[in-house]
Scaffold this motif. Structure first.
Motif, PDB file in Angstrom:
ATOM      1  N   UNK A 161       2.051 -14.303   5.376  1.00 50.84           N
ATOM      2  CA  UNK A 161       2.330 -12.893   5.107  1.00 50.84           C
ATOM      3  C   UNK A 161       2.907 -12.200   6.344  1.00 50.84           C
ATOM      4  N   UNK A 188       6.484 -12.857   6.106  1.00 53.81           N
ATOM      5  CA  UNK A 188       7.080 -12.042   5.034  1.00 53.81           C
ATOM      6  C   UNK A 188       7.318 -10.612   5.523  1.00 53.81           C
ATOM      7  N   UNK A 209      -5.558  -6.562  12.164  1.00 60.86           N
ATOM      8  CA  UNK A 209      -4.937  -7.233  11.030  1.00 60.86           C
ATOM      9  C   UNK A 209      -4.487  -8.610  11.505  1.00 60.86           C
ATOM     10  N   UNK A 210      -3.492  -9.185  10.841  1.00 56.02           N
ATOM     11  CA  UNK A 210      -3.095 -10.537  11.237  1.00 56.02           C
ATOM     12  C   UNK A 210      -2.106 -10.512  12.408  1.00 56.02           C
ATOM     13  N   UNK A 224      -6.854  -4.750   8.302  1.00 57.19           N
ATOM     14  CA  UNK A 224      -7.008  -5.744   7.238  1.00 57.19           C
ATOM     15  C   UNK A 224      -5.662  -6.150   6.695  1.00 57.19           C
ATOM     16  N   UNK A 225      -5.621  -6.572   5.464  1.00 54.77           N
ATOM     17  CA  UNK A 225      -4.389  -7.028   4.840  1.00 54.77           C
ATOM     18  C   UNK A 225      -4.329  -6.471   3.419  1.00 54.77           C
ATOM     19  N   UNK A 231      -3.497  -5.554  -0.179  1.00 55.39           N
ATOM     20  CA  UNK A 231      -2.603  -6.114  -1.196  1.00 55.39           C
ATOM     21  C   UNK A 231      -1.604  -5.019  -1.602  1.00 55.39           C
ATOM     22  N   UNK A 250       4.934  -7.273   2.869  1.00 53.72           N
ATOM     23  CA  UNK A 250       4.562  -8.645   3.228  1.00 53.72           C
ATOM     24  C   UNK A 250       3.302  -9.125   2.539  1.00 53.72           C
ATOM     25  N   UNK A 251       2.592  -8.213   1.891  1.00 49.27           N
ATOM     26  CA  UNK A 251       1.341  -8.562   1.187  1.00 49.27           C
ATOM     27  C   UNK A 251       1.453  -8.298  -0.311  1.00 49.27           C
ATOM     28  N   UNK A 252       2.661  -8.393  -0.845  1.00 48.88           N
ATOM     29  CA  UNK A 252       2.839  -8.200  -2.279  1.00 48.88           C
ATOM     30  C   UNK A 252       2.103  -9.305  -3.036  1.00 48.88           C
ATOM     31  N   UNK A 253       1.508  -8.937  -4.156  1.00 48.84           N
ATOM     32  CA  UNK A 253       0.804  -9.917  -4.999  1.00 48.84           C
ATOM     33  C   UNK A 253       0.901  -9.424  -6.433  1.00 48.84           C
TER      34      UNK A 253
END
Lengths: 488, 179
Positions: free
Chosen positions: B68, B71, B106-107, B143-144, B146, B150-153
């Motif tokens: 991600x 992304x 976050x990441x 965090x991450x 949704x 870049x964190x589309x789901x």
């Protein structure tokens, strides 16, 4: 008295006929009763005679008083936790189940070794809004005694419905329950479930952590109550029967100044008690625990059942969400034990031996499963088993009944994942190459970040299709689940 | 009397709950965070703003296994940001060096013009940061979430906020998203 109150009392009356030993010194019963916002609903019924346990219950939206507030949640027949069902090995259980929710649901009997097909533990069954379905199965005569956790399992609505409040217990009384020490113990069920503190739990920002980590609520309940107080017998044993019924929250349990004696894991007794200073319980896991009254403690002295901090995600995974901090930074009080008068039993010693557990034979097949999340083209961020997200039309694993397999479960991600296999229990062999210290039957086990866990499982009795998955249900919903076909 | 009052309260509350649910659904349906960054007007506007920023190079630190993060980086590049991509094994050291409060982590971590930009921060927020130049250490999406870039789901978007932070660890809301 209006109709709503009548229904409520009716449910309480029927429920209390078969209230188990759990919470027997809690005159009200431990389940939270609710008033009912919806149209006419049949009252809860539980009857038991001559080897037949008959239940009529529903899943519905209901107003539930929790932490001094009326909340519109989801319940089984108005109760959180759902009605407790008592059964014995050999019993036939018949549950006439009506879905009064606006969405599809079903029931999973987590911990029962019964067919995954027909009217049994079929998690692929979808019970539409307004439909009634009758589950009927026989608990095998050689089934162990233990706590079974029933909860919804219709893929797509599972996390939502668990967060809304659905879940309950079936207490199977088996051979282990005939041990004199266990019979003499005072019993409390400890159904752990967190709820949103927000008025509208369905708002996506009602949670302390996000979908990625798995949603946790800020309101911790035990049997639907906040901080209940139990009476501890001044002598003798207390039996605590834990269920982690949360979507994602882990509980690192400890009781002040009292060791915990683990006597059962998931729905199975151990061979002998195992002394623990604390117990980590991940979503879906159960634990059967004895506590020994301490000599010299004065009446009214109180001890806290604590949830200690635990970090289940690496840096950046948990974040903070909805303006509040996620879990895991400080101790939380779950319940209090107040010493009372001496119990009327003179059984104060722990049982020495419980139920033998045979080692499983050498496996005829080994398999490897890796757990992680990742970006998949066309899907975006999903959770994966062996690089694939869940597909209801794909068989991921085919096994043969009668065989023993060894599975290596690798957590290659940066978050802990509780791994759950339906229908057949397993034994953990090793974690990161270290042999397991005592033999135990499990159906849900934590695979920590970076851990390689090996388990053995024997597939027995029931052909058909079922699933294995991460029991952080937000992860299961986002793809961390596979289908296993068991062939005769 | 009290029963009547309870019923009224229930009805009102149910209506509010429903209204809330509908509002959220509307947001989720009308505001999908598209993976496609080339073909929409808002992105065109952001790309124009990015082009007008002098010397705005995003120095990105990410771990090799973080999909991600990649992304998010690709989306920033598509919007015209100059980037320097640093794939490193351990993120802990860089996060400690930036003075980022741990609960905001976050990441991936990005440095730009003396600011820290932590996690899946939308491009519009970075443009605003570099335009307004507030006296803060940086901005973060903890965090991450949704649905963040870049964190589309699928179509899921959970609400999240971009927060500011300073060296003393104070945070304020910089921009809310998805609400």
């Amino acid at each position: 008295m209006n109709r709503r109150q009548l229904i409520s009392l009716g449910a309480l009356g029927a429920g209390s006929i078969l209230l188990s030993q759990c919470a027997r010194n809690n005159a009200q019963g431990s389940a939270v009763q609710s008033s009912d916002p919806a149209a006419p609903i049949a009252p809860l019924q539980i009857t038991r005679s001559k080897g037949l346990v008959e239940v009529a219950m529903d899943a519905r939206p209901s107003y539930v008083n929790m932490a001094g507030q009326e909340r519109l949640l989801y319940s089984y027949s108005g109760q959180i936790p759902g009605p407790r069902i008592e059964a014995s090995p050999g019993d036939t259980v018949r549950i006439r189940f009506t879905n009064v929710l606006a969405e599809t649901t079903n029931l999973h009997f987590h911990g029962l070794h019964i067919p995954p097909t027909g009217t049994g533990d079929d998690v692929f069954r979808k019970i539409a809004s307004g439909e009634t379905f009758t589950y009927e199965f026989q608990i095998p005569t050689d089934h162990p005694g233990g706590v079974v956790y029933y909860h919804p399992h219709a893929h797509g609505t599972v996390a939502q419905q668990i967060l809304g409040g659905l879940g309950g217990m079936i207490v199977v009384r088996g051979v282990v329950d005939e041990r004199p020490e266990i019979q003499a113990a005072q019993e409390e069920c400890v159904f752990l479930k967190d709820f949103s503190t927000a008025e509208n739990w369905q708002a996506t920002n009602a949670w302390e952590t996000g979908l990625m980590a798995g949603r946790e609520g800020g309101l911790l309940t035990v049997n639907g109550e906040v901080n209940p107080i139990w009476e501890m017998p001044a002598s003798g044993l207390l039996r605590l029967r834990f269920v982690n019924a949360s979507n994602a929250r882990f509980y690192r349990l400890a009781l002040e100044e009292h060791p915990l004696y683990l006597i059962g894991t998931d729905s199975h007794p151990l061979e002998a008690p195992v002394q623990l200073s604390e117990l980590l319980l991940v979503p879906g896991e159960r634990a059967d625990v004895l506590v020994q009254a301490q000599p010299g403690v004065t009446q009214e002295q109180s001890f806290k059942l604590m949830n200690l901090p635990y970090r289940r995600g690496g840096m950046g995974m948990m974040g903070h969400h909805g303006g509040s901090r996620g879990s895991g930074s400080e101790n939380q009080v779950l319940a209090r034990l107040n010493y009372g008068t001496a119990s009327n039993t003179n059984v104060t010693a722990l049982p020495r031996q419980l139920i033998p557990i045979a080692a499983l034979a050498q496996p005829s097949q080994t398999r490897s499963f890796s757990l992680n999340h990742g970006m998949v083209p066309g899907q975006g961020m999903v959770f994966l088993v062996n690089g694939k997200s869940f597909d209801p039309d794909r068989i991921d694993t085919r096994v043969k009944l009668g065989t023993v397999e060894e599975w290596e479960i690798r957590n290659t991600g940066v978050m802990d994942h509780p791994f759950h296999l339906h229908v057949n229990p397993f034994q953990v062999v090793s974690r990161n190459g270290q042999p397991e210290t005592f033999r135990a039957w499990k159906d849900t086990v934590l695979v920590k970040t970076g851990e390689i866990l090996r388990l053995r499982v024997k597939f027995t009795d029931f052909p058909g299709k079922t699933v294995y998955h991460c029991h952080i249900l937000d992860h299961e919903e986002r793809g961390m689940m596979g289908i296993i076909q068991m062939d005769a | 009397m009290s029963i009547l009052f309870r019923s009224l309260t229930f009805t009102l509350r149910r209506t509010l709950v429903l209204a809330g649910a509908i509002a959220l659904l509307t947001v989720a349906c009308t505001n999908p965070q598209s993976l496609d960054t080339s073909n929409n007007q808002a992105n065109q506007e952001i790309a124009t703003q990015v082009a007008s920023l002098p010397n705005a190079e995003l120095v990105v630190y990410r771990s090799p296994t973080c999909g991600c993060c990649g992304a998010w980086l690709a989306q920033m590049q598509a919007l015209g940001f100059q980037t320097q991509d640093n794939v490193i094994e351990s993120m802990d050291a860089i996060k400690a060096k930036t003075g980022l409060p741990q609960e905001l982590a976050s990441c991936h971590t990005t440095l730009v013009n003396g600011y820290v930009v932590e996690g899946h921060v939308p491009a519009a927020d970075i443009v605003r940061l570099l335009t307004e130049k507030p006296d803060i250490a940086g901005i973060a999406v903890p965090g991450m979430p949704i649905g963040s870039p870049g964190m589309e789901s699928g179509d899921t978007v959970e609400p999240y906020a971009t927060l500011t932070f300073d060296q003393a660890g104070n945070t304020t809301v910089f921009q809310e998203h998805g609400v």
